[in-house]
Design a protein around this motif. Sequence first.
Motif, PDB file in Angstrom:
ATOM      1  N   ALA A 145       0.867  -1.179   0.000  1.00  0.00           N
ATOM      2  CA  ALA A 145       0.000   0.000   0.000  1.00  0.00           C
ATOM      3  C   ALA A 145       0.900   1.225   0.000  1.00  0.00           C
ATOM      4  O   ALA A 145       1.672   1.433   0.944  1.00  0.00           O
ATOM      5  N   SER A 174      -7.049  -4.833  -5.480  1.00  0.00           N
ATOM      6  CA  SER A 174      -6.800  -3.467  -5.012  1.00  0.00           C
ATOM      7  C   SER A 174      -8.026  -2.948  -4.289  1.00  0.00           C
ATOM      8  O   SER A 174      -9.161  -3.343  -4.592  1.00  0.00           O
ATOM      9  N   TRP A 176      -8.148   0.969  -3.381  1.00  0.00           N
ATOM     10  CA  TRP A 176      -7.606   2.309  -3.154  1.00  0.00           C
ATOM     11  C   TRP A 176      -8.656   3.109  -2.408  1.00  0.00           C
ATOM     12  O   TRP A 176      -9.808   3.194  -2.856  1.00  0.00           O
ATOM     13  N   ASP A 186     -13.958   3.760  -1.503  1.00  0.00           N
ATOM     14  CA  ASP A 186     -13.024   2.852  -2.166  1.00  0.00           C
ATOM     15  C   ASP A 186     -13.163   2.981  -3.681  1.00  0.00           C
ATOM     16  O   ASP A 186     -14.243   2.723  -4.225  1.00  0.00           O
ATOM     17  N   GLU A 189     -11.736  -0.616  -6.668  1.00  0.00           N
ATOM     18  CA  GLU A 189     -11.654  -1.802  -5.817  1.00  0.00           C
ATOM     19  C   GLU A 189     -12.068  -3.015  -6.624  1.00  0.00           C
ATOM     20  O   GLU A 189     -12.940  -2.925  -7.490  1.00  0.00           O
ATOM     21  N   TRP A 255      -5.199   9.374   1.228  1.00  0.00           N
ATOM     22  CA  TRP A 255      -5.455   8.549   0.047  1.00  0.00           C
ATOM     23  C   TRP A 255      -4.453   7.405   0.058  1.00  0.00           C
ATOM     24  O   TRP A 255      -3.245   7.625  -0.054  1.00  0.00           O
ATOM     25  N   LEU A 257      -3.194   3.957  -1.721  1.00  0.00           N
ATOM     26  CA  LEU A 257      -3.214   3.122  -2.916  1.00  0.00           C
ATOM     27  C   LEU A 257      -2.908   1.691  -2.457  1.00  0.00           C
ATOM     28  O   LEU A 257      -1.781   1.200  -2.535  1.00  0.00           O
ATOM     29  N   GLN A 258      -3.945   1.031  -1.952  1.00  0.00           N
ATOM     30  CA  GLN A 258      -3.815  -0.248  -1.248  1.00  0.00           C
ATOM     31  C   GLN A 258      -3.985  -1.419  -2.214  1.00  0.00           C
ATOM     32  O   GLN A 258      -4.969  -1.497  -2.948  1.00  0.00           O
ATOM     33  N   ASN A 259      -3.043  -2.352  -2.147  1.00  0.00           N
ATOM     34  CA  ASN A 259      -3.055  -3.558  -2.973  1.00  0.00           C
ATOM     35  C   ASN A 259      -2.733  -4.734  -2.067  1.00  0.00           C
ATOM     36  O   ASN A 259      -1.770  -4.681  -1.302  1.00  0.00           O
TER      37      ASN A 259
END
Length: 289
Positions: A145, A174, A176, A186, A189, A255, A257-259
């Motif tokens: 992330a 993902s 985000w 989200d 996603e 913010w 940027l989650q993976n």
Amino acid sequence: MLFLCAGLVLVAALVWLPRADGAPAPADACRSTGVALPRGDCGPFWQVLAEDFNGDRVPLGAFDDCDHHADTSAAYCGGLTGEYRDNWWAYPSGWLDTANSRDRDVAGVHHPEDTVSVGPAPGGDGRMSIRMWRPADGGPVHAAAVVPRAVMQMKYGKYSARIKVTKPAPGYKSAWLHYGGGCEMDHPEGEWTGALTAFHHPCDGGEQGYFPGSDSWTRWHTVSTEWTPGNVRFFVDGRQTGHDTRSVPDHPLSWVLQNESALEGPGAAPGSSAQLDITWVAAYAYGWK
């Protein structure tokens, strides 16, 4: 590279795109639909971040030692140098991903040091690459992330990126997001082998809003979230795909940027990997400067 924009907001005319039912739908305020990184202010938004990844390379291993002032606007990764240390942070190595709280057979652990890199694609275009993987011995997925520091703990704004899953595999996704205080937005996603969607979880705990955006992550898409007082709007390739007004956040959020590992469907197979490429990221504060 990071781009700080001063001056007054340039007022942009509202653009309309046709919906499938023939009715007009609002377009992305900055017309963020093309291949090139958008630069400059638009509508009620003034640009505070414009990153095309065409600057210095960041090899695997550099997104390391990220547990400094974690999850605050002072956070940084000790392994980064120069502008990338100033402009980017990542969830520290060892943080658990969402699947760990969902009773999944396969969950993940954040390892930005061996998943995140920046450099030119074969055609020369600069990209941030997120290559998640699962060890051959069947251990946890290595997740990542990343967080643009310029918009950590910012209230309202516009958030855009151009993305593509260049190597899909089951078990990777993902989400985000902006979240905190019982609120969550989200976009994009979804599992990388499925559809690209958006969700809004109202701050008052009301029913989530679900907004389909595209049937595939494996084509280039420009995704945008526009968050203004009492409104959140989601866009894919300049087309509005969702709008919600129910209990929208009214406090600063970061913010992310989650993976991470998938929350639905099969888990990642041992020895597998999958990759998301980002060719630019742009973000904007809301209102008159």
